[in-house]
Structures are given as structure tokens and as C-alpha cells.
Design a protein around this motif. Structure first.
Motif, PDB file in Angstrom:
ATOM      1  N   GLY A  40      53.624  54.044  23.047  1.00  0.00           N
ATOM      2  CA  GLY A  40      52.662  54.797  23.843  1.00  0.00           C
ATOM      3  C   GLY A  40      52.149  54.001  25.028  1.00  0.00           C
ATOM      4  N   PRO A  41      51.185  54.562  25.742  1.00  0.00           N
ATOM      5  CA  PRO A  41      50.611  53.863  26.894  1.00  0.00           C
ATOM      6  C   PRO A  41      49.986  52.525  26.482  1.00  0.00           C
ATOM      7  N   VAL A  42      50.037  51.550  27.376  1.00  0.00           N
ATOM      8  CA  VAL A  42      49.437  50.238  27.146  1.00  0.00           C
ATOM      9  C   VAL A  42      48.412  50.003  28.248  1.00  0.00           C
ATOM     10  N   VAL A  43      47.160  49.764  27.852  1.00  0.00           N
ATOM     11  CA  VAL A  43      46.064  49.611  28.805  1.00  0.00           C
ATOM     12  C   VAL A  43      45.399  48.258  28.586  1.00  0.00           C
ATOM     13  N   ALA A  44      45.321  47.428  29.613  1.00  0.00           N
ATOM     14  CA  ALA A  44      44.581  46.167  29.571  1.00  0.00           C
ATOM     15  C   ALA A  44      43.266  46.380  30.313  1.00  0.00           C
ATOM     16  N   VAL A  45      42.152  46.320  29.595  1.00  0.00           N
ATOM     17  CA  VAL A  45      40.862  46.614  30.215  1.00  0.00           C
ATOM     18  C   VAL A  45      40.319  45.387  30.945  1.00  0.00           C
ATOM     19  N   ARG A  46      39.391  45.643  31.842  1.00  0.00           N
ATOM     20  CA  ARG A  46      38.680  44.572  32.555  1.00  0.00           C
ATOM     21  C   ARG A  46      37.233  44.593  32.076  1.00  0.00           C
ATOM     22  N   LEU A  47      36.823  43.549  31.406  1.00  0.00           N
ATOM     23  CA  LEU A  47      35.446  43.486  30.935  1.00  0.00           C
ATOM     24  C   LEU A  47      34.500  43.239  32.113  1.00  0.00           C
ATOM     25  N   PRO A  48      33.253  43.705  32.010  1.00  0.00           N
ATOM     26  CA  PRO A  48      32.299  43.496  33.107  1.00  0.00           C
ATOM     27  C   PRO A  48      32.210  42.025  33.502  1.00  0.00           C
ATOM     28  N   GLY A  49      32.255  41.789  34.801  1.00  0.00           N
ATOM     29  CA  GLY A  49      32.145  40.436  35.316  1.00  0.00           C
ATOM     30  C   GLY A  49      33.444  39.669  35.385  1.00  0.00           C
ATOM     31  N   SER A  50      34.529  40.231  34.861  1.00  0.00           N
ATOM     32  CA  SER A  50      35.813  39.525  34.870  1.00  0.00           C
ATOM     33  C   SER A  50      36.502  39.692  36.218  1.00  0.00           C
ATOM     34  N   PRO A  51      37.483  38.837  36.536  1.00  0.00           N
ATOM     35  CA  PRO A  51      38.189  38.973  37.810  1.00  0.00           C
ATOM     36  C   PRO A  51      38.787  40.362  37.986  1.00  0.00           C
ATOM     37  N   GLY A  52      38.494  40.976  39.119  1.00  0.00           N
ATOM     38  CA  GLY A  52      39.040  42.294  39.421  1.00  0.00           C
ATOM     39  C   GLY A  52      38.272  43.454  38.839  1.00  0.00           C
ATOM     40  N   ALA A  53      37.240  43.187  38.046  1.00  0.00           N
ATOM     41  CA  ALA A  53      36.472  44.271  37.437  1.00  0.00           C
ATOM     42  C   ALA A  53      35.619  44.964  38.494  1.00  0.00           C
ATOM     43  N   PRO A  54      35.445  46.279  38.385  1.00  0.00           N
ATOM     44  CA  PRO A  54      34.566  46.971  39.336  1.00  0.00           C
ATOM     45  C   PRO A  54      33.121  46.545  39.125  1.00  0.00           C
ATOM     46  N   ASP A  55      32.303  46.746  40.152  1.00  0.00           N
ATOM     47  CA  ASP A  55      30.875  46.459  40.029  1.00  0.00           C
ATOM     48  C   ASP A  55      30.273  47.371  38.967  1.00  0.00           C
ATOM     49  N   GLY A  56      29.208  46.886  38.346  1.00  0.00           N
ATOM     50  CA  GLY A  56      28.561  47.673  37.300  1.00  0.00           C
ATOM     51  C   GLY A  56      28.936  47.142  35.934  1.00  0.00           C
ATOM     52  N   GLY A  57      28.265  47.659  34.937  1.00  0.00           N
ATOM     53  CA  GLY A  57      28.488  47.163  33.591  1.00  0.00           C
ATOM     54  C   GLY A  57      27.675  45.903  33.357  1.00  0.00           C
ATOM     55  N   THR A  58      27.489  45.570  32.102  1.00  0.00           N
ATOM     56  CA  THR A  58      26.678  44.419  31.723  1.00  0.00           C
ATOM     57  C   THR A  58      27.565  43.366  31.099  1.00  0.00           C
ATOM     58  N   ALA A  59      27.524  42.154  31.636  1.00  0.00           N
ATOM     59  CA  ALA A  59      28.391  41.076  31.173  1.00  0.00           C
ATOM     60  C   ALA A  59      27.817  40.425  29.919  1.00  0.00           C
ATOM     61  N   THR A  60      27.782  41.227  28.860  1.00  0.00           N
ATOM     62  CA  THR A  60      27.399  40.764  27.534  1.00  0.00           C
ATOM     63  C   THR A  60      28.344  41.425  26.544  1.00  0.00           C
ATOM     64  N   ILE A  61      28.354  40.943  25.311  1.00  0.00           N
ATOM     65  CA  ILE A  61      29.200  41.558  24.299  1.00  0.00           C
ATOM     66  C   ILE A  61      28.788  43.008  24.051  1.00  0.00           C
ATOM     67  N   PRO A  62      27.499  43.327  23.844  1.00  0.00           N
ATOM     68  CA  PRO A  62      27.143  44.734  23.673  1.00  0.00           C
ATOM     69  C   PRO A  62      27.482  45.591  24.889  1.00  0.00           C
TER      70      PRO A  62
END
Length: 257
Positions: A40-62
Motif C-alpha cells: 500500500g501507500p508509504v507515507v513518511a511524516v514530518r514532525l513539527p519543527g523538523s527539517p522541511g516541516a510546515p509552520d505550525g504544530g507543537t514541537a513536543t511529543i504530545p
């Protein structure tokens, strides 16, 4: 009323979650091999604050887990989650939050289940990152790079350089030191008890594997130790890793309310 539904591995998405100071690109050797399996499809996500991640989101585990839960809800059908190191904390929480969207989970040398004796070291390390920046974590990543293919090792260090030190420290604190942190064993046990789908845990050390076996695990879960490999074992042995994940993927079924 419950009924068992066999998942089709040829259409079930695989969602990959990178670790501390990593990026979606860190999964490139794995993505290419998984796609070659024609699953099936394979998706590699970008966690908040990581290189290339869009602005927004909170750079914490929760914050990252909430973002991942949204990604799971957007997929068609249940997802196989794969998390490396810190990313395994994120997949654990997202699994617990959105279990109906999860087929199963794979964790690679997860950054959880730590001993309480490590607490003071984490406090000191987080403070050093906040004052010294990348220099406080360079040795941790540089020591892993020689065990990887050269291009992969270079990417590991490039991801570190491209991640702001404040983000690196913030994630470390949210892994182990914040009130909601699940990195130490007792908190990991409480969080792991909320998972409902099988978990394949692959560790590079028997110590890590033994701590994994202390966690509540849904029926069908399994723990493996890959002796002779380091923390980035999936990138050291990508063919073995992909074959293992592919076999696990095909073996899973979901139970739908």
C-alpha cells in the motif's frame, strides 16, 4: 458487537515516523524498498519543527502525537505505524489516541522505558542543549554515522544541523521531563496499556528488549533483538528491516467494532 476483518496488505498504508532531530528524508532507503514490495501507500511524516516541516504544530511529543492522529484519521482504512526512537513515543501515543485507525505498530529502538536513574542525566543534557546548541548532541549522532552507508550517515548529520537546538531540547524535555512525559518506565507502562493493536518491537540491545517485555502488550505482539546493530538498525540493515516489516504487515488483522 465485534467482527474480525482481515486487512489487505496491498492497500493498507504504512506511516513512518522519524526520531529525534530527524526528517522525513531519513526514511528514504526504507520508503524506496517498501514501495518496491508493491504494497500500500508509504507515507513518511514530518514532525513539527523538523527539517522541511510546515509552520505550525507543537514541537513536543504530545503535539506530534496529535498531528499524527490527524494523519491517521485522514487515511482510508487502518494504518501500519512505524516509529524510530523518539518517533516510537509519538506512535505509541497516536496508537492509543486513534486505535481504530491502527492496524499494528512497529517500534525501532524506542526511546521509552528508561530507568529513573537516568532522570538527572536528562535534566543536564536538556540544559546543555539549550546553552551549547548542536555541540551538546553532535557526538550522539556522529557516533552512529560510521555504522551507516556514507550517504545515510551524511543525511543523519545534515538533519541534525537543520534542526533548531531549541526544538531538539524541547523534544527531549517532552520525552522525559515534562509532567506528561512517557519516557521513564512507569509512565511508559501506563501509556502502553492503552494500545490495542499488535506491536512488533525491534531492539538493538537485550536491555532494551527486556524493558519492552515489561510493558503491557496487546495479543500478537512480539519483541526482537538485533544483536550487532546500533540505534539506527533499520538503516544499517534496510533489506532485513523491510522484509521483517513486510512479513509483519501481511500477518496482521484488525478487529473492528
Amino acid at each position: 458487537m465485534e467482527s474480525s476483518v482481515t486487512a489487505d496488505a496491498s492497500t493498507t498504508p504504512i506511516v513512518l515516523v522519524h526520531g529525534w532531530a530527524g526528517s522525513a528524508e531519513a526514511w528514504d532507503p526504507i520508503v524506496s524498498r517498501l514501495r518496491a514490495k508493491a504494497r500500500g501507500p508509504v507515507v513518511a511524516v514530518r514532525l513539527p519543527g523538523s527539517p522541511g516541516a510546515p509552520d505550525g504544530g507543537t514541537a513536543t511529543i504530545p503535539g506530534a502525537a496529535s498531528m499524527l492522529a490527524e494523519t491517521l484519521r485522514a487515511q482510508v482504512g487502518p494504518v501500519l505505524l512505524v516509529g524510530h526512537s523518539m518517533g516510537a513515543q509519538v506512535t505509541l501515543l497516536a496508537h492509543a489516541m486513534e486505535s481504530e485507525s491502527v492496524l499494528g505498530e512497529v517500534v525501532i529502538d524506542p526511546a521509552y522505558g528508561a530507568s529513573d536513574t537516568d532522570h538527572s542525566g536528562m535534566v543536564e543534557w536538556a540544559s546543555l542543549i539549550e546553552t551549547q546548541g548542536h555541540a551538546a548532541v553532535y557526538d550522539f549522532f556522529a557516533s552512529a554515522a560510521p555504522t551507516l552507508p556514507p550517504a545515510t550517515g551524511d543525511l543523519l548529520l545534515a538533519d541534525l544541523s537543520a534542526t533548531h537546538p531549541a526544538v531538539i531540547a524541547r523534544y527531549l524535555r517532552s520525552e522525559y521531563l515534562d509532567s506528561e512525559a512517557i519516557g521513564f518506565l512507569a509512565a511508559t507502562q501506563r501509556a502502553a496499556a492503552l494500545r490495542t493493536k499488535p506491536v512488533l518491537a525491534i531492539h538493538s540491545t537485550e536491555l532494551g528488549a527486556s524493558r519492552e517485555r515489561m510493558l503491557p502488550a496487546p495479543p500478537g505482539s512480539r519483541v526482537e533483538t538485533w544483536s550487532g546493530h546500533g540505534h539506527f538498525l533499520h538503516l544499517e540493515a534496510p533489506d532485513r528491516f523491510v522484509d521483517t516489516v513486510d512479513a509483519w504487515h501481511r500477518s496482521l488483522t484488525t478487529v473492528v467494532e
